[in-house]
Design an enzyme around this catalytic site. Structure first.
Site, mmCIF file in Angstrom:
data_model
loop_
_atom_site.group_PDB
_atom_site.id
_atom_site.type_symbol
_atom_site.label_atom_id
_atom_site.label_comp_id
_atom_site.label_asym_id
_atom_site.label_seq_id
_atom_site.Cartn_x
_atom_site.Cartn_y
_atom_site.Cartn_z
ATOM 1 N N CYS A 147 0.864 -1.183 0.000
ATOM 2 C CA CYS A 147 0.000 0.000 0.000
ATOM 3 C C CYS A 147 0.898 1.230 0.000
ATOM 4 O O CYS A 147 1.721 1.403 0.914
ATOM 5 C CB CYS A 147 -0.894 -0.013 1.240
ATOM 6 S SG CYS A 147 -1.876 1.480 1.488
ATOM 7 N N CYS A 205 -0.986 3.824 -6.828
ATOM 8 C CA CYS A 205 -1.807 3.099 -5.845
ATOM 9 C C CYS A 205 -1.985 1.688 -6.387
ATOM 10 O O CYS A 205 -2.281 1.510 -7.574
ATOM 11 C CB CYS A 205 -3.158 3.780 -5.654
ATOM 12 S SG CYS A 205 -4.341 2.848 -4.637
#
Length: 285
Positions: A76, A198
């Site tokens: 992440c 992302c």
């Protein structure tokens, strides 16, 4: 259990890290993995740094205590930016790999010298991203766009009954944010490269490519993360040496703090895993 036979832990705020897990299991065919999707607290990119740090520490402690992981991949961008420096201090013996937007690879790929970057608000606003951007200053022009709501829409696209609405929302957000960035293409001054900052965004690559055209290069980080994970395990003498590779379903256990059906749908769609590979995480995380 020997140290080398223990699993590798991987976590994300939700399903985005499955894109990294896919590259990890391909590059490390003998390894076993435990993946935790913190869906109940997603998306991290729209939370405070303090909140993300607290969740990151809680999940790391859980994976160490309950699953005895030998290494951790923070799949992440937002959690990496907010907390990986603290994890390295608190767990100096644990091989740790984070993810960050692939700006340096993008510089090498771009021919127009103009590169777009899409990421969450949390990543874009972080000191870590500012330092990364500073490290390539003067090597290319960067247009950076925070994409509020996009990771959440991708999460929701796996939920029963939400796929159609979420799909429409994804298309709307992709069109909105790419239009706000400027012109993509291969002519002088145009953005010919787009960094997916992302891990969730990898799952809408096809839509992005259709929107921007076939000549725009999309750059993500999964393969580089897998290579770095292998390097660290080799250096620590922790590579699993066998037996012969087993099926992905036998090598991977997936957990979620949120909706189990959503994780099962995502794991089936993007990793080809059966529902039995997915489980509800312990409620005390």
């Amino acid at each position: 259990m020997s140290a080398a036979s223990r699993p590798i832990g991987v976590f994300d705020s939700g399903i985005g890290g499955l894109s990294v897990l896919r590259d990890l299991q391909s590059a490390l065919p003998h390894e076993h993995f435990v993946y935790l999707a913190d869906n109940a607290h997603a998306p991290y990119g729209e939370k405070t740094d303090l909140y993300v740090r607290q969740r990151t520490h809680a999940i790391t402690d859980h994976l160490l205590a309950e699953h005895h992981i030998k290494a951790l991949v923070v799949a992440c961008n937002t959690a990496t930016a907010a907390a990986i420096h603290e994890l390295r201090t608190q767990h100096p013996q644990l091989p740790l790999v984070g993810v960050e937007p692939a700006l340096k690879p993008a510089v090498a790929l771009s021919r127009t010298g103009h590169i777009g970057v899409i990421a969450t608000r949390g990543t874009v606003a972080s000191d870590k991203f500012a330092r990364l951007l500073g490290s390539v200053r003067g090597q290319a022009q960067f247009t950076v766009q925070a994409c509020n709501g996009l990771a959440l829409a991708i999460e929701q696209s796996t939920l029963p009954g939400s796929a159609e609405t979420a799909g429409e929302r994804i298309a709307e957000l992709l069109a909105q944010y790419t239009a706000a960035m400027g012109t993509f293409g291969t002519a002088p001054g145009q953005m010919d490269t787009l960094v997916l900052g992302c891990t969730h965004y990898v799952f809408v690559e096809n839509q992005l490519q259709a929107l921007l055209g076939p000549d725009v290069q999309l750059v993500s980080t999964g393969e580089a993360v897998a290579r770095q994970t292998r390097r660290l395990l080799e250096a620590a003498g922790l590579l699993r040496s066998g037996p012969a590779p087993v099926s992905a379903a036998q090598r991977m256990r997936l957990f979620t703090t949120g909706d189990l059906n959503g994780l099962q749908a995502a794991a089936q769609r993007w990793l080809g895993l059966p529902a039995e590979a997915c489980h509800k995480a312990s409620p005390n995380i």
